[in-house]
Design a protein around this motif. Structure first.
Motif, PDB file in Angstrom:
ATOM      1  N   SER A  67       0.832  -1.210   0.000  1.00 14.44           N
ATOM      2  CA  SER A  67       0.000   0.000   0.000  1.00 14.44           C
ATOM      3  C   SER A  67       0.865   1.258   0.000  1.00 14.44           C
ATOM      4  O   SER A  67       0.534   2.239  -0.670  1.00 14.44           O
ATOM      5  CB  SER A  67      -0.961   0.001   1.182  1.00 14.44           C
ATOM      6  N   ILE A  72      -1.120   4.441  -1.527  1.00 16.95           N
ATOM      7  CA  ILE A  72      -2.440   4.346  -0.898  1.00 16.95           C
ATOM      8  C   ILE A  72      -2.226   4.368   0.615  1.00 16.95           C
ATOM      9  O   ILE A  72      -1.746   3.396   1.186  1.00 16.95           O
ATOM     10  CB  ILE A  72      -3.171   3.052  -1.317  1.00 16.95           C
ATOM     11  N   LEU A  96      -7.431  -2.593  -3.940  1.00 17.25           N
ATOM     12  CA  LEU A  96      -7.301  -1.138  -3.885  1.00 17.25           C
ATOM     13  C   LEU A  96      -6.277  -0.630  -4.904  1.00 17.25           C
ATOM     14  O   LEU A  96      -6.493   0.394  -5.559  1.00 17.25           O
ATOM     15  CB  LEU A  96      -6.899  -0.690  -2.479  1.00 17.25           C
ATOM     16  N   ILE A  97      -5.195  -1.362  -5.056  1.00 14.35           N
ATOM     17  CA  ILE A  97      -4.182  -0.979  -6.046  1.00 14.35           C
ATOM     18  C   ILE A  97      -4.743  -1.095  -7.456  1.00 14.35           C
ATOM     19  O   ILE A  97      -4.573  -0.202  -8.290  1.00 14.35           O
ATOM     20  CB  ILE A  97      -2.909  -1.835  -5.876  1.00 14.35           C
ATOM     21  N   LYS A 100      -7.217   1.698  -8.042  1.00 20.17           N
ATOM     22  CA  LYS A 100      -6.538   2.982  -8.247  1.00 20.17           C
ATOM     23  C   LYS A 100      -5.981   3.064  -9.668  1.00 20.17           C
ATOM     24  O   LYS A 100      -6.114   4.088 -10.332  1.00 20.17           O
ATOM     25  CB  LYS A 100      -5.407   3.144  -7.237  1.00 20.17           C
ATOM     26  N   ASP A 101      -5.367   1.986 -10.131  1.00 21.06           N
ATOM     27  CA  ASP A 101      -4.811   1.969 -11.481  1.00 21.06           C
ATOM     28  C   ASP A 101      -5.899   2.022 -12.551  1.00 21.06           C
ATOM     29  O   ASP A 101      -5.665   2.518 -13.649  1.00 21.06           O
ATOM     30  CB  ASP A 101      -3.946   0.725 -11.700  1.00 21.06           C
ATOM     31  N   LEU A 103      -8.715   3.653 -12.176  1.00 18.75           N
ATOM     32  CA  LEU A 103      -9.486   4.876 -11.913  1.00 18.75           C
ATOM     33  C   LEU A 103     -10.887   4.589 -11.376  1.00 18.75           C
ATOM     34  O   LEU A 103     -11.856   5.262 -11.716  1.00 18.75           O
ATOM     35  CB  LEU A 103      -9.561   5.746 -13.174  1.00 18.75           C
ATOM     36  N   LYS A 105     -13.192   4.469  -8.031  1.00 22.03           N
ATOM     37  CA  LYS A 105     -13.193   5.002  -6.665  1.00 22.03           C
ATOM     38  C   LYS A 105     -13.554   3.887  -5.695  1.00 22.03           C
ATOM     39  O   LYS A 105     -14.658   3.346  -5.737  1.00 22.03           O
ATOM     40  CB  LYS A 105     -14.170   6.157  -6.540  1.00 22.03           C
ATOM     41  N   ASP A 107     -12.486   2.875  -1.482  1.00 23.09           N
ATOM     42  CA  ASP A 107     -11.659   3.122  -0.310  1.00 23.09           C
ATOM     43  C   ASP A 107     -11.543   1.833   0.508  1.00 23.09           C
ATOM     44  O   ASP A 107     -12.206   0.831   0.222  1.00 23.09           O
ATOM     45  CB  ASP A 107     -12.196   4.280   0.536  1.00 23.09           C
TER      46      ASP A 107
END
Length: 143
Positions: A67, A72, A96-97, A100-101, A103, A105, A107
Motif C-alpha cells: 500500500s 495508498i 485497492l491498487i 486505483k490503477d 481509476l 473510486k 476506499d
C-alpha cells in the motif's frame, strides 16, 4: 566442583540468550528491516505489539509495504484490525491498487466490507472493470 557449576550456568544462560536473540531477529527485526528499506514507516514496538496480539506479521507487513509503494495511505492498525476480523488483507490491498490503477473510486472501508461479506474483492473489481470496458467498446461500435 564450583567451577563446573559456574561453567554450566554460563553456557546455559548463553544458549538462552542466543535463542532469544535469534527469535527476535527472525520474528521482529526482519519485518522491521523490510519496512525500513521500503520506506514504510513502522516501529519495532508496533511489530512487537502485533506479535503479542498474535497477528500474522508477514502478511500485515507485506500488505503495508504494497500500500505504501502504491501511494495508498492505509494505517497499519487498520490493516491489523481487518486481519483480526478475519479478512484477507492482501486481497483487499491488491484490489485497492487495481482500483486505483483503473481509476475506480474505492476506499479501504468499502473493500474491507466486501471482503468480510465473503467476496473476493479483487475479482469483483476486475469484473466491474471488464463490464465498463465492454460498455465502452459497445459505445464505440454504436455511434
Amino acid at each position: 566442583m564450583n567451577d563446573y557449576i559456574i561453567i554450566t550456568i554460563t553456557i546455559a544462560s548463553s544458549l538462552i540468550f542466543l535463542g532469544c536473540t535469534s527469535f527476535f531477529l527472525k520474528k521482529i527485526f526482519s519485518p522491521w528491516l523490510q519496512c525500513k528499506f521500503s520506506n514504510a514507516k513502522i516501529s519495532i514496538f508496533q511489530l512487537i505489539g502485533m506479535w503479542l496480539r498474535r497477528v500474522p506479521l508477514e502478511t500485515i507487513v507485506k500488505a503495508y509495504i504494497y500500500s505504501c509503494k502504491a501511494g495508498i495511505p492505509i494505517d497499519i492498525k487498520t490493516l491489523e484490525a481487518h486481519c483480526l476480523a478475519g479478512g484477507n488483507v492482501l486481497n483487499v490491498v491488491h484490489a485497492l491498487i487495481y482500483a486505483k490503477d483503473s481509476l475506480i473510486k474505492l476506499d479501504f472501508k468499502q473493500a474491507a466490507t466486501m471482503n468480510l461479506a465473503g467476496g473476493n474483492v479483487l475479482e469483483i473489481i476486475k469484473g466491474y472493470q471488464d463490464k465498463k470496458l465492454r460498455e465502452f467498446l459497445e459505445d464505440l461500435k454504436n455511434p
